[in-house]
Write a protein that holds these residues in place. Structure first.
Motif, PDB file in Angstrom:
ATOM      1  N   ALA A  68       0.759  -1.196   0.181  1.00  0.00           N
ATOM      2  CA  ALA A  68       0.144   0.062  -0.047  1.00  0.00           C
ATOM      3  C   ALA A  68       0.861   1.345  -0.223  1.00  0.00           C
ATOM      4  CB  ALA A  68      -1.099  -0.012   1.275  1.00  0.00           C
ATOM      5  N   ASP A  69       2.242   1.141   0.481  1.00  0.00           N
ATOM      6  CA  ASP A  69       2.889   2.332   0.405  1.00  0.00           C
ATOM      7  C   ASP A  69       3.645   2.877  -0.925  1.00  0.00           C
ATOM      8  OD1 ASP A  69       3.024   2.736   3.160  1.00  0.00           O
ATOM      9  OD2 ASP A  69       4.390   1.014   3.603  1.00  0.00           O
ATOM     10  N   PHE A  94       6.308   6.236  -4.684  1.00  0.00           N
ATOM     11  CA  PHE A  94       6.505   6.302  -6.138  1.00  0.00           C
ATOM     12  C   PHE A  94       5.932   7.011  -6.937  1.00  0.00           C
ATOM     13  CE2 PHE A  94       8.616   2.565  -4.127  1.00  0.00           C
ATOM     14  CZ  PHE A  94       9.901   2.697  -4.428  1.00  0.00           C
ATOM     15  N   GLY A  95       4.739   7.469  -6.450  1.00  0.00           N
ATOM     16  CA  GLY A  95       3.721   8.451  -7.259  1.00  0.00           C
ATOM     17  C   GLY A  95       3.476   7.774  -8.659  1.00  0.00           C
ATOM     18  N   ALA A  96       3.616   8.680  -9.686  1.00  0.00           N
ATOM     19  CA  ALA A  96       3.224   8.279 -11.109  1.00  0.00           C
ATOM     20  C   ALA A  96       4.498   7.221 -11.627  1.00  0.00           C
ATOM     21  CB  ALA A  96       3.480   9.429 -11.948  1.00  0.00           C
ATOM     22  N   ALA A  97       5.480   6.728 -10.925  1.00  0.00           N
ATOM     23  CA  ALA A  97       6.371   5.688 -11.531  1.00  0.00           C
ATOM     24  C   ALA A  97       5.913   4.454 -10.889  1.00  0.00           C
ATOM     25  CB  ALA A  97       7.616   6.192 -11.407  1.00  0.00           C
ATOM     26  N   ALA A  98       4.814   4.178  -9.969  1.00  0.00           N
ATOM     27  CA  ALA A  98       4.343   3.150  -9.205  1.00  0.00           C
ATOM     28  C   ALA A  98       4.368   1.969 -10.281  1.00  0.00           C
ATOM     29  CB  ALA A  98       3.278   3.389  -8.309  1.00  0.00           C
ATOM     30  N   ARG A  99       3.670   2.177 -11.319  1.00  0.00           N
ATOM     31  CA  ARG A  99       3.422   0.939 -12.191  1.00  0.00           C
ATOM     32  C   ARG A  99       4.964   0.287 -12.691  1.00  0.00           C
ATOM     33  NH1 ARG A  99       2.424  -0.153 -17.849  1.00  0.00           N
ATOM     34  NH2 ARG A  99       1.206  -1.908 -18.169  1.00  0.00           N
ATOM     35  N   ASN A 100       5.874   0.821 -12.588  1.00  0.00           N
ATOM     36  CA  ASN A 100       6.951   0.476 -12.972  1.00  0.00           C
ATOM     37  C   ASN A 100       8.141   0.054 -11.893  1.00  0.00           C
ATOM     38  OD1 ASN A 100       6.529   1.121 -15.706  1.00  0.00           O
ATOM     39  ND2 ASN A 100       7.436   3.095 -15.592  1.00  0.00           N
ATOM     40  N   VAL A 101       7.386  -0.201 -10.572  1.00  0.00           N
ATOM     41  CA  VAL A 101       7.950  -0.624  -9.377  1.00  0.00           C
ATOM     42  C   VAL A 101       7.995  -2.168  -9.329  1.00  0.00           C
ATOM     43  CG1 VAL A 101       7.928  -0.745  -7.084  1.00  0.00           C
ATOM     44  CG2 VAL A 101       7.818   1.381  -8.006  1.00  0.00           C
ATOM     45  N   VAL A 102       9.268  -2.733  -9.184  1.00  0.00           N
ATOM     46  CA  VAL A 102       9.494  -4.073  -9.003  1.00  0.00           C
ATOM     47  C   VAL A 102       9.756  -4.415  -7.542  1.00  0.00           C
ATOM     48  CG1 VAL A 102      10.591  -6.191  -9.763  1.00  0.00           C
ATOM     49  CG2 VAL A 102      10.560  -4.243 -11.284  1.00  0.00           C
ATOM     50  N   PRO A 103       8.700  -4.710  -6.588  1.00  0.00           N
ATOM     51  CA  PRO A 103       8.991  -4.684  -5.094  1.00  0.00           C
ATOM     52  C   PRO A 103       9.818  -5.932  -4.993  1.00  0.00           C
ATOM     53  CG  PRO A 103       6.590  -4.694  -5.700  1.00  0.00           C
ATOM     54  CD  PRO A 103       7.223  -4.830  -7.239  1.00  0.00           C
ATOM     55  N   ASN A 104      10.776  -5.891  -4.113  1.00  0.00           N
ATOM     56  CA  ASN A 104      11.674  -7.063  -3.764  1.00  0.00           C
ATOM     57  C   ASN A 104      11.077  -7.610  -2.385  1.00  0.00           C
ATOM     58  OD1 ASN A 104      14.046  -8.706  -3.876  1.00  0.00           O
ATOM     59  ND2 ASN A 104      14.740  -7.772  -2.294  1.00  0.00           N
ATOM     60  N   VAL A 105      10.761  -8.506  -2.275  1.00  0.00           N
ATOM     61  CA  VAL A 105      10.351  -9.362  -0.795  1.00  0.00           C
ATOM     62  C   VAL A 105      11.331 -10.430  -0.767  1.00  0.00           C
ATOM     63  CG1 VAL A 105       8.673 -10.426   0.378  1.00  0.00           C
ATOM     64  CG2 VAL A 105       7.971  -8.551  -1.087  1.00  0.00           C
ATOM     65  N   PHE A 151       1.565 -11.319  -1.805  1.00  0.00           N
ATOM     66  CA  PHE A 151       2.223 -10.112  -2.028  1.00  0.00           C
ATOM     67  C   PHE A 151       2.094  -9.616  -3.454  1.00  0.00           C
ATOM     68  CE2 PHE A 151       5.169 -11.063   1.622  1.00  0.00           C
ATOM     69  CZ  PHE A 151       5.131  -9.865   2.197  1.00  0.00           C
ATOM     70  N   ALA A 152       2.076 -10.358  -4.428  1.00  0.00           N
ATOM     71  CA  ALA A 152       2.001 -10.027  -5.916  1.00  0.00           C
ATOM     72  C   ALA A 152       0.429  -9.416  -6.149  1.00  0.00           C
ATOM     73  CB  ALA A 152       2.237 -11.086  -6.923  1.00  0.00           C
ATOM     74  N   GLU A 153      -0.317 -10.008  -5.493  1.00  0.00           N
ATOM     75  CA  GLU A 153      -1.861  -9.637  -5.711  1.00  0.00           C
ATOM     76  C   GLU A 153      -1.942  -8.090  -5.071  1.00  0.00           C
ATOM     77  OE1 GLU A 153      -5.573  -8.799  -6.800  1.00  0.00           O
ATOM     78  OE2 GLU A 153      -4.008 -10.342  -7.898  1.00  0.00           O
ATOM     79  N   ASP A 154      -1.528  -8.148  -3.706  1.00  0.00           N
ATOM     80  CA  ASP A 154      -1.569  -6.821  -3.013  1.00  0.00           C
ATOM     81  C   ASP A 154      -0.818  -5.604  -3.574  1.00  0.00           C
ATOM     82  OD1 ASP A 154      -2.922  -8.231  -0.947  1.00  0.00           O
ATOM     83  OD2 ASP A 154      -1.088  -8.149   0.349  1.00  0.00           O
ATOM     84  N   VAL A 155       0.204  -5.813  -4.264  1.00  0.00           N
ATOM     85  CA  VAL A 155       0.971  -4.899  -5.086  1.00  0.00           C
ATOM     86  C   VAL A 155       0.207  -4.601  -6.246  1.00  0.00           C
ATOM     87  CG1 VAL A 155       2.814  -4.233  -6.463  1.00  0.00           C
ATOM     88  CG2 VAL A 155       3.258  -5.443  -4.357  1.00  0.00           C
ATOM     89  N   ARG A 156      -0.491  -5.521  -7.095  1.00  0.00           N
ATOM     90  CA  ARG A 156      -1.259  -5.117  -8.200  1.00  0.00           C
ATOM     91  C   ARG A 156      -2.579  -4.478  -7.835  1.00  0.00           C
ATOM     92  NH1 ARG A 156      -1.644  -8.922 -12.578  1.00  0.00           N
ATOM     93  NH2 ARG A 156      -1.046 -10.697 -11.471  1.00  0.00           N
ATOM     94  N   VAL A 157      -3.148  -4.605  -6.815  1.00  0.00           N
ATOM     95  CA  VAL A 157      -3.950  -3.745  -6.252  1.00  0.00           C
ATOM     96  C   VAL A 157      -3.720  -2.400  -5.818  1.00  0.00           C
ATOM     97  CG1 VAL A 157      -5.848  -3.612  -4.333  1.00  0.00           C
ATOM     98  CG2 VAL A 157      -5.669  -5.911  -5.341  1.00  0.00           C
ATOM     99  N   ALA A 158      -2.766  -2.427  -5.180  1.00  0.00           N
ATOM    100  CA  ALA A 158      -2.248  -1.055  -4.753  1.00  0.00           C
ATOM    101  C   ALA A 158      -2.041  -0.042  -5.985  1.00  0.00           C
ATOM    102  CB  ALA A 158      -0.920  -1.149  -4.038  1.00  0.00           C
ATOM    103  N   VAL A 159      -1.245  -0.649  -7.033  1.00  0.00           N
ATOM    104  CA  VAL A 159      -0.875   0.145  -8.062  1.00  0.00           C
ATOM    105  C   VAL A 159      -1.701   0.344  -9.275  1.00  0.00           C
ATOM    106  CG1 VAL A 159       1.426  -0.288  -7.574  1.00  0.00           C
ATOM    107  CG2 VAL A 159       0.297  -1.558  -9.513  1.00  0.00           C
ATOM    108  N   ALA A 160      -3.027  -0.328  -9.056  1.00  0.00           N
ATOM    109  CA  ALA A 160      -4.053  -0.417 -10.246  1.00  0.00           C
ATOM    110  C   ALA A 160      -4.381   0.937 -10.701  1.00  0.00           C
ATOM    111  CB  ALA A 160      -5.102  -1.344  -9.617  1.00  0.00           C
ATOM    112  N   GLY A 161      -4.695   1.788  -9.429  1.00  0.00           N
ATOM    113  CA  GLY A 161      -5.352   3.070 -10.008  1.00  0.00           C
ATOM    114  C   GLY A 161      -4.094   4.255 -10.127  1.00  0.00           C
ATOM    115  N   VAL A 162      -3.237   3.693 -10.070  1.00  0.00           N
ATOM    116  CA  VAL A 162      -1.988   4.763 -10.743  1.00  0.00           C
ATOM    117  C   VAL A 162      -2.079   4.971 -12.202  1.00  0.00           C
ATOM    118  CG1 VAL A 162       0.716   5.399 -10.520  1.00  0.00           C
ATOM    119  CG2 VAL A 162      -0.471   3.944  -8.816  1.00  0.00           C
TER     120      VAL A 162
END
Length: 281
Positions: free
Chosen positions: A232-233, A238-249, A270-281
């Motif tokens: 969710a962070d 990352f703002g407008a660049a969030a869709r290009n983020v590759v979260p490392n866990v 984790f992957a689904e939570d990230v997908r949902v978080a950046v969906a609106g960016v």
């Protein structure tokens, strides 16, 4: 020589199809112990084989930390070679986390170790350090372009010590970290759907609105999970660049081992939570 499709294009497709997630392969002694494994080559091999079996056919990126294999000498490196080969064969992109940085022929040799297609450690991308000057990375940049691979350049890292270098102000008023981001943006000009030259930017750094993060390239973001940041962070940091983020866990997923199903379930969440978080960016 057959040249791979660019790393950026392959990464964009993998993230869209498999979900935006990079899982580290970090076999440090304490984690081996948690898995009931000995801190030796046999434990290393068992750990790595399990992570690859659990993840390589379903996550976008696997990121082995080279140091944890190198500490066992040539036998550890042999395990790393096998892990990279099997992970790529199963469809995961492999980012070798080696953070290499040097000048001239030495930098070229580091690049050849990981980005030359006939190398035993051939990976899809390599982490590199630019703090001998961004130009010192030129041999790696050139080979990455030639081989269809990519680089992740340390820019704004999550460790607290990094700030004394990365946030230092240059004579032109720009921070060192911002300068690295600008160099990468220049490398990625005109690349579609995504450039192959990315930055390492910590997800735990808070408000980065003063930095131009939209470099038309991927942003490898450590700090999700055990280090305190959450999916969710990502839009906030990352703002407008969030869709290009590759979260490392790493620990956030790996602590669920050695059970393969539990590892897969943790990565999927984790992957689904990230997908949902950046969906609106």
């Amino acid at each position: 020589m057959t040249v791979l499709e660019s790393f950026g294009a392959r990464l964009r497709r993998a993230m869209d199809e498999r979900g935006p997630l990079c899982v580290g392969i970090d076999p440090h002694a304490s984690l081996l112990s948690e898995w009931g494994l000995n801190d030796d080559v046999a434990g290393l091999e068992r750990f790595s084989r399990t992570v690859v079996e659990a993840m390589a056919d379903r996550v976008a990126v696997l990121k082995p930390q080279s140091a944890f294999f190198e500490r066992f000498g040539s036998r550890g490196v042999a395990v790393l070679e096998k892990s990279v080969e099997e992970a790529r064969a199963a469809g995961a992109l492999v980012v070798m986390d080696a953070k290499r940085g040097d000048i001239g022929s030495t930098m070229a040799a580091y690049a050849e170790s990981f980005l030359r297609k006939d190398s035993p450690l051939f990976s899809d991308a390599l982490t590199v350090s630019p703090y001998l000057g961004y130009g010192s990375l030129s041999p790696a940049v050139a080979l990455a372009r030639e081989s269809g691979t990519g680089l992740f350049v340390l820019a704004l890292t999550s460790n607290p010590e990094g700030g004394e270098v990365q946030h230092a102000i240059r004579a032109d008023g720009r921070t060192v970290g911002a300068t690295m981001l600008a160099h990468l943006a220049a490398e990625n000009v005109g690349e579609e759907p995504l450039g192959s030259f990315g930055a390492v930017v910590g997800a735990t750094l808070g408000d980065l609105s003063s930095y131009e993060l939209d470099i038309n390239g991927p942003l490898l973001a450590p700090g999700i999970g055990a280090q305190g940041a959450t999916p969710a962070d990502i839009p906030r940091v990352f703002g407008a660049a969030a869709r290009n983020v590759v979260p490392n866990v790493s620990r956030g997923v790996l602590r669920h081992g050695p059970d393969v199903v539990a590892l897969r379930d943790a990565a999927s969440r984790f992957a689904e939570d990230v997908r949902v978080a950046v969906a609106g960016v």
